[in-house]
Design an enzyme around this catalytic site. Structure first.
Site, PDB file in Angstrom:
ATOM      1  N   GLY A 127     -14.380  30.866 172.575  1.00  0.00           N
ATOM      2  CA  GLY A 127     -13.498  30.900 173.621  1.00  0.00           C
ATOM      3  C   GLY A 127     -12.339  31.267 173.536  1.00  0.00           C
ATOM      4  O   GLY A 127     -11.267  31.960 174.174  1.00  0.00           O
ATOM      5  N   ASN A 172     -11.011  20.755 181.006  1.00  0.00           N
ATOM      6  CA  ASN A 172     -11.607  20.213 180.127  1.00  0.00           C
ATOM      7  C   ASN A 172     -11.876  18.830 180.121  1.00  0.00           C
ATOM      8  O   ASN A 172     -12.727  18.232 179.671  1.00  0.00           O
ATOM      9  CB  ASN A 172     -11.437  20.925 178.830  1.00  0.00           C
ATOM     10  CG  ASN A 172     -10.041  21.044 178.627  1.00  0.00           C
ATOM     11  OD1 ASN A 172      -9.245  21.633 179.045  1.00  0.00           O
ATOM     12  ND2 ASN A 172      -9.534  20.198 177.306  1.00  0.00           N
ATOM     13  N   GLN A 178     -15.703  25.608 180.227  1.00  0.00           N
ATOM     14  CA  GLN A 178     -16.192  24.316 180.604  1.00  0.00           C
ATOM     15  C   GLN A 178     -17.060  24.321 181.593  1.00  0.00           C
ATOM     16  O   GLN A 178     -17.875  23.706 181.866  1.00  0.00           O
ATOM     17  CB  GLN A 178     -14.960  23.493 180.998  1.00  0.00           C
ATOM     18  CG  GLN A 178     -14.568  22.936 179.699  1.00  0.00           C
ATOM     19  CD  GLN A 178     -15.347  22.126 179.011  1.00  0.00           C
ATOM     20  OE1 GLN A 178     -16.394  21.537 179.311  1.00  0.00           O
ATOM     21  NE2 GLN A 178     -14.778  21.787 177.477  1.00  0.00           N
ATOM     22  N   HIS A 220     -20.361  27.182 172.086  1.00  0.00           N
ATOM     23  CA  HIS A 220     -20.634  26.006 171.629  1.00  0.00           C
ATOM     24  C   HIS A 220     -20.361  24.963 173.005  1.00  0.00           C
ATOM     25  O   HIS A 220     -20.835  23.933 172.678  1.00  0.00           O
ATOM     26  CB  HIS A 220     -19.762  25.528 170.547  1.00  0.00           C
ATOM     27  CG  HIS A 220     -18.448  25.057 170.775  1.00  0.00           C
ATOM     28  ND1 HIS A 220     -17.997  23.773 170.931  1.00  0.00           N
ATOM     29  CD2 HIS A 220     -17.365  26.055 171.070  1.00  0.00           C
ATOM     30  CE1 HIS A 220     -16.701  23.929 171.001  1.00  0.00           C
ATOM     31  NE2 HIS A 220     -16.291  25.114 171.153  1.00  0.00           N
ATOM     32  N   CYS A 251      -2.989   8.701 168.857  1.00  0.00           N
ATOM     33  CA  CYS A 251      -2.065   8.066 167.731  1.00  0.00           C
ATOM     34  C   CYS A 251      -1.510   8.637 166.381  1.00  0.00           C
ATOM     35  O   CYS A 251      -2.569   8.915 165.855  1.00  0.00           O
ATOM     36  CB  CYS A 251      -2.367   6.669 167.663  1.00  0.00           C
ATOM     37  SG  CYS A 251      -1.577   5.555 167.058  1.00  0.00           S
TER      38      CYS A 251
END
Length: 374
Positions: free
Chosen positions: A71, A151, A179, A201, A322
């Site tokens: 993609g 997505n 997607q 994928h 994070c």
């Protein structure tokens, strides 16, 4: 409890039928498709079959399909190819604030080369207004690129309406459909796109293979230069085993599109989240106009990373990251004006072909144990 995979939007497993289709081209059929002797005949035919299968999925002609490495390459090819083909005509590109980095980063790169990019904002569901797209058009606009389905939150964009606007102004229109392909019908003429990207994928094929639909006559400069592979549109000896795999995945997708499994599982999971957690749960994205397999919710007042860290057997994605003690929220949620506290509690659950309702029930029990009992 068993490991539970609810992250199909990130990557899908390789379908058994897809894996089986690859073996002959990993073992015996080793010829170069560009050669003219006996060893190339079988692989040439395999490429033609795969191209036809993908064309059948998109309802286009086989010669409008060019194979890529995935993609990201397809998106880069579309954006850079149009820019270099039409830079004498104009330098303006229109996109949205909720695109995948495989669109946003090429746009940023092209800006360094002199492109002007307008990033159109979306509403609270993640949907872009066709009127806002049209308002951004200038005399220099050469390309509009809008993803088919987001997505993260699954919101489906109004591509057909945007396509009509692009056609009226003689502007090339591209969509990243990584997607959506295989989850909902993606027919290029109905959508009205000139270019459309596919990632293997996300479609039960291996990582490292994709395709770009190129409507006949669309101006596009080659992205990878070399020998005349893919009718001179993408240099590099074709990755035959993976191309065969993508073709088989496309066949399976055509067969699966008529079913209601993804819709039923996605709806069931969201309904159960509401039933078990009530006001703690807030859906992000459109209630109805979204991918049937995607459930992106915020557990208000909680931290999505903290929740998933306590359920290591559950694979899902969060709406924040994070790093070095600093939490950054998803740019998509930020573009949708989701407040930071709510965004921190976000988890994206995405079901797929091999998801079972029992897995969803187990996941719900695990979430209840962490969220309600602590």
């Amino acid at each position: 409890m068993r490991q539970i995979y609810l992250d199909y939007n990130a990557s899908t497993p390789i379908a058994p039928e897809v894996l089986d289709s690859m073996y002959p081209y990993l073992q015996g059929s080793y010829g170069n498709p560009s050669s003219s002797h006996w060893a190339s005949a079988t692989v040439k035919e395999a490429l033609q079959t795969a191209r036809a299968s993908i064309a059948a999925l998109l309802k286009c002609d086989p010669d409008e399909i060019v194979f890529t490495s995935g993609g990201s390459e397809s998106n880069n090819y579309a954006l850079k190819g149009v820019y270099f083909a039409l830079k004498e005509k104009g330098n303006h590109i229109i996109t949205t604030t909720v695109e995948h980095p495989a669109i946003l980063n090429p746009c940023s790169f092209l800006e360094r080369l002199g492109a002007k990019v307008t990033y159109v904002e979306v509403d609270e569901t993640g949907s872009v207004s066709p009127e806002a797209i049209e308002a951004a058009i200038t005399e220099q606009t050469i390309l509009i690129t809008v993803m088919h389905a987001n997505n993260e939150v699954g919101t489906i964009q109004p591509l057909n309406e945007i396509a009509q606007i692009a056609k009226k102004h003689d502007i090339v229109f591209h969509s990243d459909a990584a997607q959506s392909v295989g989850k909902i019908p993606v027919h290029v003429d109905e959508l009205g796109v000139d270019l459309l990207s596919i990632a293997g994928h996300k479609l039960y094929a291996p990582k490292g293979i994709g395709a770009l639909y190129i409507r006949r006559g669309t101006p596009l400069e080659s992205f990878i230069h070399g020998a005349g592979h893919e009718r001179g549109m993408r240099a590099g000896t074709e990755n035959v085993p993976y191309i065969v795999a993508l073709g088989k995945a496309a066949e399976l997708a055509v067969q699966a599109l008529g079913g209601q499994s993804l819709h039923n599982l996605g709806r069931y999971f969201l309904d159960q989240l509401y039933a078990r957690f009530g006001g703690l749960v807030k859906l992000n994205g459109s209630q109805d106009n979204r991918l049937p397999n995607t459930v992106n919710v915020s557990f208000v007042g909680l931290d999505g990373n903290d929740i998933l860290s306590k359920i290591p057997q559950l694979a899902a994605s969060t709406g924040s990251a994070c790093h070095a003690g600093l939490t950054t929220i998803s740019p998509v949620l930020k573009a949708m004006n989701v407040d930071e506290q709510t965004a921190r509690g976000t988890i994206r659950f995405s079901v797929g072909r091999y998801t079972e309702q029992e897995e969803l029930d187990e996941a719900l029990q695990l979430l209840e144990k962490i969220i309600l009992e602590n």
